[in-house]
Structure formats: structure tokens, C-alpha cells
Design an enzyme around this catalytic site. Structure first.
Site, PDB file in Angstrom:
ATOM      1  N   TYR A 126      26.931 -37.336   3.625  1.00 40.26           N
ATOM      2  CA  TYR A 126      26.625 -38.292   2.555  1.00 40.26           C
ATOM      3  C   TYR A 126      27.189 -39.674   2.872  1.00 40.26           C
ATOM      4  O   TYR A 126      26.853 -40.647   2.218  1.00 40.26           O
ATOM      5  CB  TYR A 126      27.193 -37.767   1.224  1.00 40.26           C
ATOM      6  N   ARG A 174      28.247 -16.358  -4.633  1.00 38.53           N
ATOM      7  CA  ARG A 174      27.376 -16.176  -3.460  1.00 38.53           C
ATOM      8  C   ARG A 174      28.080 -15.412  -2.335  1.00 38.53           C
ATOM      9  O   ARG A 174      27.663 -15.450  -1.203  1.00 38.53           O
ATOM     10  CB  ARG A 174      26.888 -17.551  -2.984  1.00 38.53           C
ATOM     11  N   LYS A 225      27.498 -20.268   7.450  1.00 41.42           N
ATOM     12  CA  LYS A 225      27.675 -20.906   6.144  1.00 41.42           C
ATOM     13  C   LYS A 225      28.639 -20.072   5.318  1.00 41.42           C
ATOM     14  O   LYS A 225      28.373 -18.912   5.012  1.00 41.42           O
ATOM     15  CB  LYS A 225      26.318 -21.014   5.437  1.00 41.42           C
ATOM     16  N   SER A 285      29.598 -31.826   0.196  1.00 45.30           N
ATOM     17  CA  SER A 285      29.817 -32.653  -0.997  1.00 45.30           C
ATOM     18  C   SER A 285      31.282 -32.742  -1.407  1.00 45.30           C
ATOM     19  O   SER A 285      31.759 -33.817  -1.772  1.00 45.30           O
ATOM     20  CB  SER A 285      28.984 -32.110  -2.151  1.00 45.30           C
ATOM     21  N   CYS A 317      15.383 -23.159   0.819  1.00 47.20           N
ATOM     22  CA  CYS A 317      16.115 -22.174   0.027  1.00 47.20           C
ATOM     23  C   CYS A 317      15.445 -22.044  -1.324  1.00 47.20           C
ATOM     24  O   CYS A 317      14.505 -22.771  -1.634  1.00 47.20           O
ATOM     25  CB  CYS A 317      17.588 -22.559  -0.117  1.00 47.20           C
ATOM     26  N   LYS A 342      28.800 -24.904   8.229  1.00 44.00           N
ATOM     27  CA  LYS A 342      28.984 -25.493   6.898  1.00 44.00           C
ATOM     28  C   LYS A 342      30.002 -24.694   6.119  1.00 44.00           C
ATOM     29  O   LYS A 342      29.843 -23.471   6.051  1.00 44.00           O
ATOM     30  CB  LYS A 342      27.626 -25.497   6.174  1.00 44.00           C
ATOM     31  N   CYS A 377      17.542 -21.514  -4.308  1.00 41.85           N
ATOM     32  CA  CYS A 377      18.506 -21.631  -5.415  1.00 41.85           C
ATOM     33  C   CYS A 377      18.265 -22.846  -6.309  1.00 41.85           C
ATOM     34  O   CYS A 377      18.621 -22.814  -7.485  1.00 41.85           O
ATOM     35  CB  CYS A 377      19.929 -21.631  -4.882  1.00 41.85           C
ATOM     36  N   ARG A 426      26.487 -28.884  -6.475  1.00 39.74           N
ATOM     37  CA  ARG A 426      25.828 -28.154  -7.569  1.00 39.74           C
ATOM     38  C   ARG A 426      25.527 -29.087  -8.744  1.00 39.74           C
ATOM     39  O   ARG A 426      24.566 -28.864  -9.471  1.00 39.74           O
ATOM     40  CB  ARG A 426      26.658 -26.943  -7.963  1.00 39.74           C
ATOM     41  N   CYS A 473      20.148 -17.724  -4.288  1.00 40.55           N
ATOM     42  CA  CYS A 473      19.326 -18.145  -3.150  1.00 40.55           C
ATOM     43  C   CYS A 473      18.232 -17.140  -2.820  1.00 40.55           C
ATOM     44  O   CYS A 473      17.462 -17.341  -1.882  1.00 40.55           O
ATOM     45  CB  CYS A 473      20.218 -18.363  -1.927  1.00 40.55           C
ATOM     46  N   GLU A 533      27.020 -14.168  13.372  1.00 39.38           N
ATOM     47  CA  GLU A 533      25.941 -14.851  12.637  1.00 39.38           C
ATOM     48  C   GLU A 533      25.143 -15.775  13.572  1.00 39.38           C
ATOM     49  O   GLU A 533      23.912 -15.789  13.547  1.00 39.38           O
ATOM     50  CB  GLU A 533      26.529 -15.678  11.486  1.00 39.38           C
TER      51      GLU A 533
HETATM   52 ZN    ZN Z   1      20.531 -21.647  -1.723  1.00 40.43          ZN
END
Ligand code: ZN
Length: 327
Positions: free
Chosen positions: A315, A219, A197, A276, A121, A250, A123, A207, A131, A235
């Protein structure tokens, strides 16, 4: 004595041995992908404030982290980069010596058997934090972004990435990346597409971790509306037609129905991204002593597999690998 006629479901729950025999879903450490944030610079090992236990590492600290991942038996990592310099088009994303490219080389050199996935990506590398390429009206442009994404993917493959994982949600990104990889001699490098997504508040802590918050707007013109379910199939369908080898959904926790829909409609490996914000909520409650972290995480991740995920990007991966050994 009246005759009782009903099912005795509890017979199969009577002992741990019986329960194990009839358990339908298992979580394995082989299912896990561990995200790593690599930072340009030296002597960096910064814990992300909103993600306790997750660090940004410069290359000189990365060795110990990946050694631990390999020792725990986690088969794959995905890399996100923190460059020193950002610009309008995210030049550091596709620089041959960008931080992710150097991170890939470092890891593949140290642990050739570890699967290294490159998040693809712009971003993290653009000064505006979007992005894709932005025009003077602050619109995010689709097709001009695609060429930069393909360049990024090729440079990551050249550095040794085993899998390319494009995440920017521009239309056609799988086609353009597939064509670019093939033309550059990487027809054997699979694409793990962030096909489904959603624009989500659950990305907040990421972030902080990747320093990638958009400087204006949001976004929502490229990521999906969280209220939509059929759109997920559209998608995913186009990404499969374009050549995606894996499909990512996601976030995961609030989207288990979407994981199941995608599972029921496609026969490629499905990846759930346990994001996250999902991690941060568990950690915050665990640190306060309000929940049993181990049991909550194992239940949550097993739920993602039950929903239809084959692989979980999380994570929690290092903790989960340890906990699975304990059982
Ligand atoms: Zn991105």
C-alpha cells in the site's frame, strides 16, 4: 607500538559514494504492485479508516487513481472488489459484470500497458465472509470451492486480467485454476499463487477495506499457523508442481525468514505481500510523529528484498515510487 591485526570494515562506509558502490540490495519502483479496492456503485471515494491514504473507489473515480499509478511508473496493480450484493457462494466473484471484472476492463481500456492482477477469492463476495463454500456445520469445504474459484479466474481472464492471483488457500487451487484457464483458451495467463499465506492478525485493516471479515469462526482451517516454517515449503512445493508462475508469501514483515526459505528453495519470482496491518502500524506512528515514515518504509521494503523477495505488493507503493525519484 603494538601490532594491531583486525579487519577495517569501516573503510567501505566512509563516504556516500563508497557506500553506494558496495550496496547489495536496491529497491526499484519496477518491483512494486499497488493494491486497489474497487467498489460497486457511484461516486464512491472512501478512505479506509485504519489505512490512511488508501481508498475504495467506484469506477467513476478509478481513472484518476490509475493515471497516478501509471505516471509514477508503478508497473502493476492488484484489484480487490466490493460488491453491492453477497450470497452464500459468492456469485459476484465470477459474474461477467462483477465489480472486479468491470474494474479490469476499465483499467485495461485506459492503460493497456499497466499489468492488472486479479485477486481470486470468494470472501469479499460471500455473505459469511469465508473464502470457500460452507456447510451446515460451518465447515469450509475444499473441493466445491475449487470449481467456483476456477470460474472466477476464467471470468477475470475474460475481462482482460494479465495475471490471476488465487488467495483462498484451498488445496489444489492452482491445478484447478490452471486447467480451467487452459480449457478456456487462457494458457498464456500466469498464476501468482498466494502459496504461503498465514492466518494473521496483520490482516485486520484489510477487512475494513474489503469488508471481508468472516461472520463466524476464523480462517485457521485453511490459512497456515504462524508458528510453522517447514509447512511453508510443503505449500510452495505443491503450488509449483501444480503450475504456479509466482509464489506469494503473506504477510511479509514478520515472515522474512519464510521469504528467505522460499527464495532458497524455488527459482520462480517471489512476491512479498506487505499487508494492511504492517501499513497501518507505520501510518499510525508516522501521523503521531513518532517515526520518519519515508526512512522506515524504505528500510522495511529493502529488508523484504534482502530477504529474497523480487516483487513487493504494498500500500506504500505510490509513496515509495515518489521517494525513489527524490533520492
Ligand atoms: Zn479470501
Amino acid at each position: 607500538m603494538t601490532e594491531r591485526n583486525f579487519q577495517r570494515h569501516r573503510r567501505l562506509r566512509k563516504t556516500a559514494g563508497l557506500r553506494n558502490m558496495v550496496r547489495e540490495t536496491y529497491l526499484h519502483k519496477e518491483d512494486l504492485i499497488y493494491p486497489i479496492f474497487v467498489a460497486e456503485g457511484e461516486n464512491i471515494k472512501n478512505e479506509v479508516a485504519s489505512m490512511p491514504g488508501v481508498f475504495q473507489f467506484s469506477l467513476d473515480h478509478l481513472g484518476a487513481e490509475v493515471d497516478e499509478v501509471v505516471e509514477l511508473g508503478i508497473p502493476a496493480v492488484i484489484l480487490f472488489g466490493l460488491p453491492l450484493e453477497k450470497d452464500a457462494i459468492g456469485t459476484q466473484a465470477f459474474h461477467d459484470h462483477g465489480i472486479v471484472q468491470e474494474g479490469i476492463r476499465f483499467i485495461k481500456n485506459r492503460h493497456p500497458e499497466l499489468v492488472v492482477i486479479a485477486d481470486t477469492c470468494l470472501c469479499e463476495y460471500t455473505d459469511h465472509g469465508h473464502c470457500g463454500v460452507v456447510n451446515e456445520k460451518e465447515q469450509i469445504l475444499n473441493d466445491p470451492s475449487l470449481d467456483l474459484l476456477a470460474k472466477t479466474a476464467i471470468s477475470q481472464a475474460q475481462a482482460g486480467a494479465d495475471i490471476i492471483a488465487p488467495s483462498n488457500m484451498m488445496d489444489g487451487f492452482v491445478t484447478v485454476i490452471r486447467q480451467g484457464l487452459d480449457a478456456a483458451g487462457f494458457s498464456d495467463v500466469p498464476i501468482m499463487s498466494y502459496a504461503v499465506k498465514y492466518a494473521s492478525a496483520y490482516y485486520g485493516p484489510f477487512r475494513d477495506a474489503a469488508d471481508g471479515a468472516p461472520k463466524f469462526g476464523d480462517r485457521k482451517t485453511y490459512q497456515m499457523d504462524y508458528a510453522n516454517r517447514m509447512e511453508a515449503i510443503r505449500e510452495a512445493t505443491s503450488d509449483i508442481e501444480e503450475g504456479a508462475d509466482f509464489l506469494i508469501v503473506k504477510p511479509a514483515l514478520s515472515y522474512l525468514d519464510i521469504i528467505r526459505d522460499v527464495r532458497n528453495n524455488f527459482d520462480v519470482p517471489i512476491v512479498a505481500y506487505n499487508v494492511s496491518g504492517e501499513y497501518a502500524m507505520v501510518k499510525a506512528a508516522a501521523i503521531n510523529g513518532w517515526i520518519d515514515e519515508k526512512q522506515i518504509v524504505l528500510e522495511t521494503l529493502t529488508g523484504m528484498k534482502r530477504a529474497g523477495a523480487d516483487i513487493i505488493l504494498t500500500y506504500h507503493a505510490k509513496d515509495v515510487a515518489r521517494w525513489l525519484e527524490e533520492k
